[in-house]
Design a protein around this motif. Structure first.
Motif, PDB file in Angstrom:
ATOM      1  N   GLY A   1      -9.993   2.618  -8.859  1.00 34.87           N
ATOM      2  CA  GLY A   1     -10.105   1.513  -9.792  1.00 34.87           C
ATOM      3  C   GLY A   1      -9.203   1.604 -11.001  1.00 34.87           C
ATOM      4  O   GLY A   1      -8.968   0.594 -11.672  1.00 34.87           O
ATOM      5  N   LEU A   2      -8.692   2.791 -11.316  1.00 31.26           N
ATOM      6  CA  LEU A   2      -7.803   2.940 -12.469  1.00 31.26           C
ATOM      7  C   LEU A   2      -6.370   2.587 -12.081  1.00 31.26           C
ATOM      8  O   LEU A   2      -6.013   2.578 -10.905  1.00 31.26           O
ATOM      9  CB  LEU A   2      -7.865   4.359 -13.010  1.00 31.26           C
ATOM     10  N   ASP A   3      -5.551   2.312 -13.083  1.00 34.77           N
ATOM     11  CA  ASP A   3      -4.137   2.072 -12.829  1.00 34.77           C
ATOM     12  C   ASP A   3      -3.528   3.288 -12.139  1.00 34.77           C
ATOM     13  O   ASP A   3      -3.894   4.437 -12.436  1.00 34.77           O
ATOM     14  CB  ASP A   3      -3.389   1.817 -14.140  1.00 34.77           C
TER      15      ASP A   3
ATOM     16  N   THR B   1       0.847  -1.182   0.000  1.00 34.63           N
ATOM     17  CA  THR B   1       0.000   0.000   0.000  1.00 34.63           C
ATOM     18  C   THR B   1       0.887   1.237   0.000  1.00 34.63           C
ATOM     19  O   THR B   1       1.837   1.335   0.782  1.00 34.63           O
ATOM     20  CB  THR B   1      -0.923   0.020   1.234  1.00 34.63           C
ATOM     21  N   ILE B   2       0.590   2.159  -0.899  1.00 31.25           N
ATOM     22  CA  ILE B   2       1.358   3.397  -1.041  1.00 31.25           C
ATOM     23  C   ILE B   2       0.390   4.554  -0.870  1.00 31.25           C
ATOM     24  O   ILE B   2      -0.714   4.542  -1.420  1.00 31.25           O
ATOM     25  CB  ILE B   2       2.030   3.486  -2.421  1.00 31.25           C
ATOM     26  N   THR B   3       0.793   5.548  -0.109  1.00 34.22           N
ATOM     27  CA  THR B   3      -0.023   6.752   0.050  1.00 34.22           C
ATOM     28  C   THR B   3       0.759   7.961  -0.432  1.00 34.22           C
ATOM     29  O   THR B   3       1.966   8.057  -0.210  1.00 34.22           O
ATOM     30  CB  THR B   3      -0.450   6.947   1.508  1.00 34.22           C
TER      31      THR B   3
ATOM     32  N   GLY C   1       1.567   2.367 -12.896  1.00 35.68           N
ATOM     33  CA  GLY C   1       1.121   1.079 -12.399  1.00 35.68           C
ATOM     34  C   GLY C   1       1.564   0.784 -10.994  1.00 35.68           C
ATOM     35  O   GLY C   1       1.790  -0.377 -10.626  1.00 35.68           O
ATOM     36  N   GLY C   2       1.686   1.835 -10.172  1.00 36.81           N
ATOM     37  CA  GLY C   2       2.061   1.668  -8.788  1.00 36.81           C
ATOM     38  C   GLY C   2       3.552   1.643  -8.518  1.00 36.81           C
ATOM     39  O   GLY C   2       3.981   1.614  -7.360  1.00 36.81           O
TER      40      GLY C   2
ATOM     41  N   GLY D   1      -1.868  -2.557  -4.857  1.00 39.43           N
ATOM     42  CA  GLY D   1      -1.732  -3.511  -5.951  1.00 39.43           C
ATOM     43  C   GLY D   1      -1.602  -2.863  -7.313  1.00 39.43           C
ATOM     44  O   GLY D   1      -2.051  -3.427  -8.317  1.00 39.43           O
ATOM     45  N   GLY D   2      -1.009  -1.697  -7.375  1.00 41.02           N
ATOM     46  CA  GLY D   2      -0.790  -1.019  -8.655  1.00 41.02           C
ATOM     47  C   GLY D   2      -1.970  -0.217  -9.161  1.00 41.02           C
ATOM     48  O   GLY D   2      -1.900   0.376 -10.233  1.00 41.02           O
ATOM     49  N   ARG D   3      -3.067  -0.196  -8.375  1.00 41.81           N
ATOM     50  CA  ARG D   3      -4.246   0.576  -8.774  1.00 41.81           C
ATOM     51  C   ARG D   3      -4.603   1.604  -7.708  1.00 41.81           C
ATOM     52  O   ARG D   3      -4.209   1.486  -6.545  1.00 41.81           O
ATOM     53  CB  ARG D   3      -5.445  -0.351  -9.010  1.00 41.81           C
TER      54      ARG D   3
END
Length: 418
Positions: free
Chosen positions: A383-385, A39-41, A411-412, A64-66
């Motif tokens: 929901g988007l990349d 998880t990235i913020t 893509g994350g 997860g890249g989204r």
């Protein structure tokens, strides 16, 4: 816009593919990675969502890249993975017309398949073009140049190299001699080879006057066959007559349209045809690299044509953005020397009369819709990349902020950070 690459580019693609499968040659370098479940913020003072909206005090959560969620009005200063401070956060930008395979070789001329460059030389140069555009904030590009795009696209998706998402036509359809049924077979062959879209030349280049080269029947065959196979068509068309013919043939996207009249602009709007005009970058890039392109075989007359095209391009663009219902997307035609400078075209568009928010939308959600990837890219939305870019400054107040990219995520995965 000036010249098309020949069929011999297929040989270069095979050599590049050999490079991709021979890691011992040192063709690749590692791509930054995070565990896919991490998880990235990301906190930013301002968010432009790519759809025309703006928000302040934003935290974007990526999983997860989204994009998992977008929280606005978040004034707390709790811990986040990346704090962008006063910078502006945007969706990754999209350029609907580039040529990844064009580069200047070690001899200081435009690369050609028979110039002696090794597969490693070519691969590294094309990979550098891709990385330059990614670093400039372009996380998706549509490359409509040649078969060499395919291996590079696949290598980026396999994370062997860093670059934007690539959609490619592979080899364009240029030869006007085959009959319509043969054109249909060529379209089927391109799709079988893995083309994301079909590129075709409906007119001569700018230096040749832009006259129509494919017949109405050929255009209908190509665009109709592509549509039946679920592929979009991108059409090189300079003259008014070629723009009209391609639009009436049901082709998806018209590129250039330099000599289109108001009648053709209205026709494209009525038919729902996407329009990708150029304002400055492609013309100015040739002029700025005049010496190199001259050594590569460009004539003095070619540069005169390009210089004269600049005011015409600005005027065509102004008329296009004021045509009701015409969907004008961001498209640079970036060739050798221009990769990584794609945002210069956004600056020119605003200086030619487009609002900065409209310019950003044209390179974000509008371009994503044109390319058929609106379910993945083009906006900062759940929901988007997680294709995200931050710039130093406020592009709504100063559009040149788009040239000052300080953070890039695709893509994350973060490829550039403050």
């Amino acid at each position: 816009m000036i010249r098309a690459r020949g069929a011999t580019a297929r040989r270069a693609a095979r050599r590049i593919l050999a490079c991709l499968t021979a890691s011992a040659w040192g063709c690749t370098r590692p791509v930054p990675q995070r565990p896919p479940d991490s998880t990235i913020t990301i906190r930013a003072a301002t968010l432009l969502d790519g759809r025309g909206g703006a928000a302040h005090d934003v935290v974007v959560t990526v999983e997860g890249g989204r994009i998992a969620r977008v929280d606005t009005g978040v004034r707390t200063r709790g811990p986040v993975t990346y704090d962008l401070g006063a910078r502006t956060l945007l969706p990754g930008l999209i350029d609907a017309h580039v040529h990844l395979g064009w580069y200047f070789n070690r001899r200081g001329v435009l690369h050609a398949p028979d110039d002696g460059d090794t597969p490693t030389d070519s691969y590294r140069a094309i990979a550098a073009n891709a990385r330059a555009m990614l670093d400039a904030g372009f996380t998706t590009v549509q490359s409509v140049g040649g078969p060499e795009d395919g291996p590079v696209r696949d290598s980026i998706e396999a994370r062997r190299i860093a670059g934007p998402r690539v959609l490619t036509s592979l080899q364009p359809i240029v030869d006007p001699s085959p009959p319509p049924e043969t054109m249909r077979a060529i379209v089927r062959a391109r799709v079988a080879q893995g083309a994301n879209l079909v590129k075709l030349f409906a007119s001569e280049g700018l230096g040749g006057g832009g006259g129509q080269t494919l017949s109405d029947a050929q255009l209908a065959a190509i665009c109709g066959e592509a549509r039946s196979l679920g592929r979009r068509t991108v059409v090189h068309a300079i003259s008014a007559v070629s723009v009209r013919a391609a639009t009436l043939a049901g082709c998806t996207e018209i590129e250039h349209g330099l000599l289109a009249t108001d009648d053709e602009l209205r026709l494209m709007a009525e038919r729902g045809t996407w329009f990708g005009p150029q304002v400055c970058l492609v013309f100015q890039n040739y002029l700025d690299h005049r010496t190199t392109y001259a050594r590569s075989g460009f004539s003095p007359d070619a540069f005169d044509v390009l210089a004269r095209a600049l005011p015409t391009a600005r005027e065509t663009f102004r008329r296009a953005i004021h045509t009701p219902g015409l969907r004008v997307i961001f498209s640079t035609d970036a060739v050798a020397g221009a990769h990584g400078h794609n945002a210069d075209e956004l600056v020119c568009r605003v200086r030619a009369g487009q609002g900065p928010m409209e310019a950003i939308v044209s390179a974000a959600s509008l371009a994503a819709s044109a390319l058929g990837i609106a379910d993945r890219a083009g906006a900062v939305a759940s929901g988007l990349d997680a294709d995200l870019v931050a710039v130093d400054g406020d592009p709504l107040a100063d559009v040149t902020a788009l040239q000052r990219v300080v953070f890039v995520m695709r893509g994350g995965t973060v490829y550039r950070r403050p």
